[in-house]
Scaffold this motif. Sequence first.
Motif, mmCIF file in Angstrom:
data_model
loop_
_atom_site.group_PDB
_atom_site.id
_atom_site.type_symbol
_atom_site.label_atom_id
_atom_site.label_comp_id
_atom_site.label_asym_id
_atom_site.label_seq_id
_atom_site.Cartn_x
_atom_site.Cartn_y
_atom_site.Cartn_z
ATOM 1 N N ARG A 35 0.584 -1.649 0.297
ATOM 2 C CA ARG A 35 -0.144 0.091 0.455
ATOM 3 C C ARG A 35 0.820 1.299 0.424
ATOM 4 N N ALA A 36 1.586 0.900 0.734
ATOM 5 C CA ALA A 36 2.828 1.917 0.871
ATOM 6 C C ALA A 36 4.045 2.539 -0.492
ATOM 7 N N LEU A 37 3.137 1.326 -0.829
ATOM 8 C CA LEU A 37 4.190 1.441 -2.737
ATOM 9 C C LEU A 37 2.982 2.075 -3.614
ATOM 10 N N ALA A 38 2.017 1.777 -3.548
ATOM 11 C CA ALA A 38 0.766 2.528 -4.366
ATOM 12 C C ALA A 38 0.887 3.909 -3.931
ATOM 13 N N VAL A 88 -2.381 -1.622 -7.515
ATOM 14 C CA VAL A 88 -2.142 -1.909 -6.542
ATOM 15 C C VAL A 88 -3.187 -1.605 -5.528
ATOM 16 N N PHE A 89 -3.411 -0.460 -5.442
ATOM 17 C CA PHE A 89 -4.235 0.406 -4.414
ATOM 18 C C PHE A 89 -4.870 -1.292 -3.943
ATOM 19 N N PHE A 90 -6.026 -0.865 -4.823
ATOM 20 C CA PHE A 90 -6.918 -1.607 -4.863
ATOM 21 C C PHE A 90 -7.603 -2.285 -4.822
ATOM 22 N N LEU A 91 -5.942 -3.190 -4.692
ATOM 23 C CA LEU A 91 -6.290 -5.601 -4.625
ATOM 24 C C LEU A 91 -5.661 -4.966 -3.256
ATOM 25 N N HIS A 391 -1.591 -8.815 11.763
ATOM 26 C CA HIS A 391 -2.944 -9.243 10.515
ATOM 27 C C HIS A 391 -1.614 -10.596 9.799
ATOM 28 N N ARG A 392 -2.364 -11.523 9.705
ATOM 29 C CA ARG A 392 -1.672 -12.544 8.955
ATOM 30 C C ARG A 392 -1.783 -12.871 7.869
ATOM 31 N N PRO A 393 -0.733 -13.843 6.918
ATOM 32 C CA PRO A 393 -0.956 -14.048 5.261
ATOM 33 C C PRO A 393 -1.836 -14.920 5.648
ATOM 34 N N GLY A 394 -3.328 -15.147 4.635
ATOM 35 C CA GLY A 394 -3.840 -15.240 4.172
ATOM 36 C C GLY A 394 -5.183 -15.427 5.812
ATOM 37 N N ALA A 395 -4.934 -15.162 5.932
ATOM 38 C CA ALA A 395 -5.951 -14.851 7.817
ATOM 39 C C ALA A 395 -7.340 -14.022 8.161
ATOM 40 N N ALA A 396 -8.014 -14.468 8.398
ATOM 41 C CA ALA A 396 -9.000 -13.298 8.696
ATOM 42 C C ALA A 396 -8.700 -12.907 10.078
ATOM 43 N N HIS A 397 -7.879 -12.421 10.495
ATOM 44 C CA HIS A 397 -7.728 -12.021 11.848
ATOM 45 C C HIS A 397 -7.571 -10.519 11.951
ATOM 46 N N THR A 398 -7.777 -9.659 12.909
ATOM 47 C CA THR A 398 -7.456 -8.285 13.111
ATOM 48 C C THR A 398 -7.178 -7.268 11.966
ATOM 49 N N PRO A 399 -8.085 -6.710 11.073
ATOM 50 C CA PRO A 399 -7.002 -5.780 10.466
ATOM 51 C C PRO A 399 -6.879 -4.436 11.206
ATOM 52 N N ASP A 400 -5.804 -4.003 10.678
ATOM 53 C CA ASP A 400 -5.416 -3.161 10.763
ATOM 54 C C ASP A 400 -6.407 -2.030 9.677
ATOM 55 N N PRO A 401 -6.718 -0.862 10.428
ATOM 56 C CA PRO A 401 -7.725 -0.198 9.818
ATOM 57 C C PRO A 401 -6.908 0.400 9.022
ATOM 58 N N LYS A 402 -5.677 1.422 9.144
ATOM 59 C CA LYS A 402 -5.363 1.958 8.354
ATOM 60 C C LYS A 402 -5.261 1.445 6.684
ATOM 61 N N VAL A 403 -4.876 -0.014 6.131
ATOM 62 C CA VAL A 403 -4.429 -0.315 5.532
ATOM 63 C C VAL A 403 -5.808 -0.750 4.616
ATOM 64 N N GLY A 404 -6.223 0.273 3.469
ATOM 65 C CA GLY A 404 -7.324 0.227 2.909
ATOM 66 C C GLY A 404 -8.186 1.247 2.732
ATOM 67 N N ALA A 405 -7.405 2.313 3.889
ATOM 68 C CA ALA A 405 -8.678 3.212 4.204
ATOM 69 C C ALA A 405 -8.714 4.467 3.172
#
Length: 405
Positions: A35-38, A88-91, A391-405
Amino acid sequence: MTDRLTPVLARVRTSAHRLHHQTPPHRDRAVDALRALAILGVVLGHWLVTALVADTRTQPHPTLRTASPLHHLPALTPVSWAFQTLAVFFLVGGHVATRGYRSARARGTSYPRWLRARLSRLFRPVAAVLALWTVTAAALLLTGADLDTVRTLVKLALSPLWFLLVFALLTAATPLLTRLSPLWPLAVVLHVDLLRFGLGAPSWLGWLNLPAGWLVPYTLGAAWTRGELDRRRAGWILLTCGATATAALVAWADYPASMVGVPGAAVSNLNPPTLAAVTFGLAQCGLALLLRERLRRAMGRPLAWAAVVLVNLSAMTIFLWHQTALMATTAMGLLAGRVPGLHTLPDDLGWVAARLAWLPVFALALTVCWAAFRTCEQDGGRHRSRVVRSHRPGAAHTPDPKVGA
């Protein structure tokens, strides 16, 4: 000077190591890095291809118009391939939103509450941008500035908002998109382009591609959440097929080679998105997926991880204010007349060299904007940094609220 900098550098390294050790070891840092690179790709891309040409003969209020070096120097077209990183940001946004919604449901959080939290983080910084540019536009008009110049400046300043509106729409539709195949929105884009360019349908039909085009990488992010993109084979398929399709569309279907809009061009790949922009985005998403392991290793370096965290904490501030930083620098430069790389026509390599030299100044101006308005994104500075949540790779753990915000 070196003696003065040494304590500062030591504190930076100490803070970076502290943040590194506070981050849960199972966190998928590649998500944050992508996300930072995007975000930084979009910012640098705009700074490199957006020129404000000044006509100082209209003193005391010089007239400004937009131009692009891509129009005068087609050899620079690959710049648009490197820095048009919205796919990439939308991904990443689709990946985090679908995982976050799954986690919210598991905790018993209602959809309205989940959506309200995500959209508030998305739109909180917007109010400051709208307020400042409302006042700026009014002041310019009252002091006799040319209407076309004011329109140009406001359009550049507020152009990032289209992205937020589309992203908010897709975020709101996340519960409906968790199982949607990317092939469906891709088929919509394909048929819209066939109607527009092949059968002479009205040009306004292309705006259907605005949500559909960005829905493709967003639903790819949902597929990532479902674990369907974990194998490297998926990344190679997306990269190879996307790049091949884009090359074929440019070579044989007369799509523009530039992946950003070029003033004066008959067709823009981005406004609205065309099939070529979408297939190019698929290639970018494939490359992003292939880079995940390398990014995870790179993010094991404390300083690199600290830089990514800093960008993630202020992603919307950086995105919303980077055009204002460019225009503020351009306006200040007018005090010295027509300055190469700022106000001159971008029609030779001398302009490119001068613009590269101005990039650190743009970054400094953006830093000033960041210092002034970052608390708008961080809710007045009252919350603790949550970037180190896991947030684990491929897992549904507590999300980072900043990523994708």
